[in-house]
Design an enzyme around this catalytic site. Sequence first.
Site, PDB file in Angstrom:
ATOM      1  N   LYS A   1     -54.171 -15.357   7.931  1.00 52.86           N
ATOM      2  CA  LYS A   1     -54.260 -16.907   8.109  1.00 52.86           C
ATOM      3  C   LYS A   1     -55.745 -17.365   7.859  1.00 52.86           C
ATOM      4  CE  LYS A   1     -52.700 -20.690  10.996  1.00 52.86           C
ATOM      5  NZ  LYS A   1     -52.098 -21.322   9.533  1.00 52.86           N
TER       6      LYS A   1
ATOM      7  N   HIS B   1     -52.070 -16.066  15.786  1.00 48.12           N
ATOM      8  CA  HIS B   1     -51.593 -15.958  14.292  1.00 48.12           C
ATOM      9  C   HIS B   1     -52.044 -14.594  13.848  1.00 48.12           C
ATOM     10  CE1 HIS B   1     -50.752 -20.349  14.712  1.00 48.12           C
ATOM     11  NE2 HIS B   1     -49.933 -19.753  14.183  1.00 48.12           N
TER      12      HIS B   1
END
Length: 231
Positions: free
Chosen positions: A135, A131
């Site tokens: 995040k 990701h």
Amino acid sequence: MKIALLGYGKMGQTIERLAKDRGHEIVYTIKEKIKNYDLSKVDVAIDFSVPDAAFENITTCFEQNIPVISGTTGWLERYDEAVASCKENDGAFIYASNFSLGVNLFFELNKKLAEMMSSFPEYAIGIEEIHHTQKLDAPSGTAITLAEQIMENTDRKGWRLNRAEEGEIPIMAKRIENVPGTHVVSYKSPIDTLKIEHIAHSRDGFALGAIIAAEWIQNKKGVFSMKDVLF
Ligand SMILES: NC(=O)c1ccc[n+]([C@@H]2O[C@H](COP(=O)([O-])OP(=O)(O)OC[C@H]3O[C@@H](n4cnc5c(N)ncnc54)[C@H](O)[C@@H]3O)[C@@H](O)[C@H]2O)c1
Ligand SMILES: O=C(O)C1=N[C@H](C(=O)O)CCC1
């Protein structure tokens, strides 16, 4: 539908764009605690906020009789309490670690593959998630769901972040600029490797799934999942 967006970051803004395309109205874009908002004119609240805020956001909506769709990850230790609050208030609730159609298909493949692979202990199981660097949580909620599905269908007893222990599933979490979300489940033996992979090309799939869930939950009571919505 009149929608309150709880969290107006990357996901909130993507949901706003797609919800307007589908003829919905965004009545609130909220970036802070919602205790002081009157949500009585809202048809549904869609929560993509931060781990520390999700539980309070969700239960405040139940107290105000507003159905909730939540995609926020990293707060799930309080999921059972949220479910209890939904039931106490005769509310309506869907949480999903991932709202995209592709990942929900991937979940079904993951369960089936784990069941098949449970007969072949020579294969080491691993999960990788990649990701974007903003995040807040690791591993991703989606990777945890994938691990729990594998645990239900094999003899693996747990999962561990970024390392492997006997009998557990390692989840390797990588953070790379601008990656919306990639998940890989692999089975490796000395002879070969088998992999399934889901790559999100943007956040649109997550956002569209959450809007479809919000449309689906209108006039319903209870606690549901994306499986109820999609299949
Ligand atoms: N389930 C899914 O399909 C899915 C998909 C993408 C992201 N997510 C999750 O959704 C969450 C949000 O992701 P994002 O990329 O939009 O993050 P983001 O950081 O871009 O946005 C989060 C927003 O929440 C706001 N916020 C902070 N405190 C708040 C509070 N008390 N109440 C309401 N809002 C508050 C922040 O100001 C920000 O606008 C994360 O937990 C992420 O893991 C889930
Ligand atoms: O961008 C994020 O953050 C994402 N979070 C979810 C997760 O933790 O699984 C879904 C994918 C994107």
